[in-house]
Design a protein around this motif. Structure first.
Motif, short mmCIF file in Angstrom:
data_model
loop_
_atom_site.label_atom_id
_atom_site.label_comp_id
_atom_site.label_asym_id
_atom_site.label_seq_id
_atom_site.Cartn_x
_atom_site.Cartn_y
_atom_site.Cartn_z
N LYS A 273 0.81 -1.22 0.00
CA LYS A 273 0.00 0.00 0.00
C LYS A 273 0.84 1.26 0.00
CE LYS A 273 -3.47 0.24 2.82
NZ LYS A 273 -4.25 0.13 4.08
N HIS A 274 2.05 1.17 0.60
CA HIS A 274 2.90 2.36 0.75
C HIS A 274 4.32 2.03 0.25
CE1 HIS A 274 -0.30 4.03 3.27
NE2 HIS A 274 -0.33 2.87 3.89
N PRO A 275 4.50 1.99 -1.05
CA PRO A 275 5.80 1.56 -1.60
C PRO A 275 6.96 2.50 -1.31
CG PRO A 275 4.37 2.39 -3.34
CD PRO A 275 3.52 2.30 -2.11
N ASN A 276 6.68 3.72 -0.87
CA ASN A 276 7.75 4.70 -0.64
C ASN A 276 8.10 4.87 0.83
OD1 ASN A 276 7.98 5.32 -3.44
ND2 ASN A 276 6.15 6.62 -3.26
N LEU A 277 7.88 3.86 1.63
CA LEU A 277 8.20 3.95 3.05
C LEU A 277 9.67 4.28 3.28
CD1 LEU A 277 6.38 1.07 4.97
CD2 LEU A 277 5.75 3.48 4.84
N ALA A 278 9.90 5.14 4.28
CA ALA A 278 11.28 5.49 4.64
C ALA A 278 11.84 4.55 5.71
CB ALA A 278 11.34 6.92 5.15
N ALA A 279 10.96 3.95 6.54
CA ALA A 279 11.41 3.04 7.61
C ALA A 279 10.19 2.35 8.20
CB ALA A 279 12.15 3.81 8.70
N ILE A 280 10.46 1.30 8.98
CA ILE A 280 9.41 0.60 9.74
C ILE A 280 9.87 0.44 11.19
CG2 ILE A 280 8.07 -1.53 10.00
CD1 ILE A 280 8.16 -1.90 7.01
N TRP A 281 8.95 0.74 12.11
CA TRP A 281 9.19 0.55 13.54
C TRP A 281 8.50 -0.73 14.00
CZ3 TRP A 281 5.70 0.26 17.65
CH2 TRP A 281 6.25 0.37 18.95
N SER A 282 9.18 -1.49 14.86
CA SER A 282 8.59 -2.71 15.41
C SER A 282 8.65 -2.66 16.93
CB SER A 282 9.34 -3.94 14.90
OG SER A 282 8.89 -5.12 15.54
N VAL A 283 7.61 -3.15 17.57
CA VAL A 283 7.45 -3.03 19.02
C VAL A 283 8.46 -3.87 19.80
CG1 VAL A 283 5.71 -4.86 19.17
CG2 VAL A 283 5.71 -2.97 20.84
N PHE A 284 8.95 -4.96 19.26
CA PHE A 284 10.10 -5.66 19.83
C PHE A 284 10.76 -6.50 18.77
CE2 PHE A 284 6.37 -8.18 21.08
CZ PHE A 284 6.71 -9.49 20.81
N ASP A 285 11.81 -7.21 19.15
CA ASP A 285 12.74 -7.76 18.16
C ASP A 285 12.19 -8.92 17.34
OD1 ASP A 285 12.86 -9.10 20.67
OD2 ASP A 285 14.73 -10.07 20.10
N ILE A 286 11.31 -9.77 17.90
CA ILE A 286 10.82 -10.90 17.12
C ILE A 286 9.91 -10.46 15.98
CG2 ILE A 286 9.46 -13.02 17.21
CD1 ILE A 286 12.32 -13.22 18.19
N PRO A 287 8.93 -9.58 16.21
CA PRO A 287 8.23 -9.03 15.06
C PRO A 287 9.17 -8.35 14.06
CG PRO A 287 7.03 -8.51 17.05
CD PRO A 287 8.34 -9.10 17.49
N ALA A 288 10.23 -7.71 14.56
CA ALA A 288 11.20 -7.07 13.66
C ALA A 288 11.84 -8.08 12.72
CB ALA A 288 12.27 -6.34 14.46
N GLU A 289 12.03 -9.32 13.20
CA GLU A 289 12.57 -10.36 12.33
C GLU A 289 11.59 -10.69 11.20
OE1 GLU A 289 13.74 -13.68 14.72
OE2 GLU A 289 14.93 -12.44 16.09
N GLY A 290 10.29 -10.65 11.52
CA GLY A 290 9.29 -10.86 10.48
C GLY A 290 9.26 -9.71 9.49
N VAL A 291 9.41 -8.48 9.99
CA VAL A 291 9.50 -7.31 9.11
C VAL A 291 10.69 -7.48 8.16
CG1 VAL A 291 9.90 -4.82 9.02
CG2 VAL A 291 8.43 -5.78 10.80
N GLU A 292 11.81 -7.89 8.72
CA GLU A 292 13.02 -8.09 7.94
C GLU A 292 12.80 -9.13 6.84
OE1 GLU A 292 17.72 -8.27 9.20
OE2 GLU A 292 16.27 -9.39 10.39
N ALA A 293 12.13 -10.23 7.18
CA ALA A 293 11.87 -11.29 6.20
C ALA A 293 10.99 -10.78 5.06
CB ALA A 293 11.23 -12.48 6.89
N ALA A 294 9.96 -9.99 5.40
CA ALA A 294 9.07 -9.45 4.37
C ALA A 294 9.80 -8.50 3.45
CB ALA A 294 7.89 -8.74 5.03
N LEU A 295 10.63 -7.64 4.01
CA LEU A 295 11.37 -6.68 3.19
C LEU A 295 12.38 -7.38 2.29
CD1 LEU A 295 11.99 -3.81 5.78
CD2 LEU A 295 10.25 -3.92 4.00
N ARG A 296 13.02 -8.39 2.84
CA ARG A 296 13.98 -9.14 2.04
C ARG A 296 13.27 -9.87 0.90
NH1 ARG A 296 16.10 -11.68 5.86
NH2 ARG A 296 17.88 -10.31 6.22
N GLY A 297 12.12 -10.46 1.20
CA GLY A 297 11.37 -11.18 0.17
C GLY A 297 10.86 -10.26 -0.93
N ALA A 298 10.60 -9.01 -0.58
CA ALA A 298 10.11 -8.05 -1.57
C ALA A 298 11.24 -7.29 -2.26
CB ALA A 298 9.17 -7.05 -0.89
#
Length: 392
Positions: A273-298
């Protein structure tokens, strides 16, 4: 709250005022631009150097004034008296097997041994309230003097803790007390990180990596959990009232137990929905790992991540200049030590403060190795040192 499976002077009077006022529910004029090459707002790194030092931003779940953990002390004479009590203890952890839980357990074990309090049981619930209820029942049946515990669900587990009280077990809570419990009456004390402080720290860290401007996404914990609520609240407040050119364009909640998987799916939707994101914040480190996986996959490894809690995966990413750039960390080992000291206070008949906190710790690549030792009281693991030394 952090759960990693790999085995956490502002140069303007106006900037300080803006932050303190929003957290109190009022408003002041916004900080104006300082650098035309970046967005408006204070210098984030300069702010961090002075803002967090010696300050506590959190209040307890019931508005209690926070007391720093460094104020909780036992003398050698105190320890001698405590040992003579021949007390016992049990530990009920809500998740387990992660860096945060292990550090809490290690800190407790370290201090309990000093105090001569014998550990009679330790359970981990893997994020399941039914499992934790059973664990509390099993532990309280052993009738320890103290139960140290963090509830996965403060409402659902209240009756389980009440049954422990009926067996004359004294409770020291980690992070959040059970619903309806009163400090000094139903429990000894509650020990936590400065969760608001960690939210503030992560906001400044994010502002730094995006040069105080741009659209950002946020991943929060989709449950009524005081610790993560405070992080998210104070993160948002700091961004909104100090950095007017940063816009949180979408926030998605993730639930237990598959924090990483749920965060990966949420992030995939956000970046679509927002292809021009500058960054993503995650509430703690395990969700951040999921964020990382999604960004890497994309194929979006250019989007930086800011999070909370110093798990090993997050630390390795920071050390190797990976997608996770920085975080605000808890001090779980020190929290465990403090919890055990408060049990000692109870045995001595000394009044314990209702809410005790350990200050936030800013972690960037420049201090990640030192921060690991400060958080866990152990040398950095080989994997982390290798990651750090791989960057030239």
């Amino acid at each position: 709250m952090r759960r990693s499976k790999v085995k956490r002077r502002i140069p303007s009077i106006l900037a300080v005022g803006a932050l303190f006022t929003v957290l109190a529910g009022t408003s002041l004029p916004q900080v104006q631009a300082r650098n035309v090459a970046a967005g408006r707002g204070p210098n984030p790194i300069q702010a961090l150097k002075t803002k967090l030092k010696g300050h506590v931003f959190s209040k307890g779940p019931h508005g209690e004034r926070a007391v720093l953990g460094t104020k909780i002390k036992l003398s050698q004479a105190d320890l001698k008296k405590i040992r003579a009590k021949h007390a016992t203890a049990a530990i009920s952890i809500h998740i387990g097997g992660d860096d945060w839980s292990t550090a809490q357990e290690n800190g407790l074990k370290f201090e309990l041994k000093k105090e001569g309090i014998r550990l009679v049981g330790l359970t981990e619930a893997n994020g399941n309230a039914t499992t934790q209820a059973s664990n509390i029942e099993t532990l309280s049946a052993r009738r320890p003097t103290f139960l140290f515990s963090i509830p996965i669900d403060a409402i659902a587990l209240a009756s389980s803790y009440r049954r422990a009280l009926s067996r004359h077990v004294k409770i020291v809570f980690m992070d959040v007390p059970a619903k309806g419990f009163v400090a000094g009456k139903d429990y000894v004390s509650d020990v936590s990180a400065d969760n608001c402080g960690n939210g503030i720290a992560s906001a400044y860290l994010l502002a730094n990596v995006v040069h105080k401007q741009g659209d950002v996404g946020a991943i929060y914990y989709a449950a009524d959990f005081f610790v993560t609520n405070e992080r998210y609240r104070c993160f948002k407040a700091t961004i909104e009232h100090n950095f007017p050119d940063i816009h949180i364009v979408e926030s998605q909640g993730v639930a237990a137990p598959d924090f990483a998987g749920n965060a990966e799916r949420a992030t995939t939707g956000i970046i679509a929905k927002h292809p021009n994101l500058a960054a993503i914040w995650s509430v703690f480190d395990i969700p951040a790992e999921g964020v990382e996986a999604a960004l890497r996959g994309a194929g979006r490894t250019n989007i930086p991540i800011i999070t909370e809690d110093l798990g090993l995966n997050a630390a390795v990413s920071i050390a190797s200049n990976g997608m996770i750039k920085a975080l605000g960390a808890q001090r779980p080992f020190d929290q465990g030590v403090t919890e055990a000291k408060l049990a000692g206070y109870n045995l001595l008949g000394r009044k314990a403060p209702p809410y005790v906190v350990l200050p936030a710790l800013v972690v960037r690549r420049s201090n990640v190795l030192k921060a690991w030792t400060e958080v866990y009281h152990t040398p950095p693991p080989a994997q982390l040192k290798k990651a750090y030394n791989s960057v030239h």
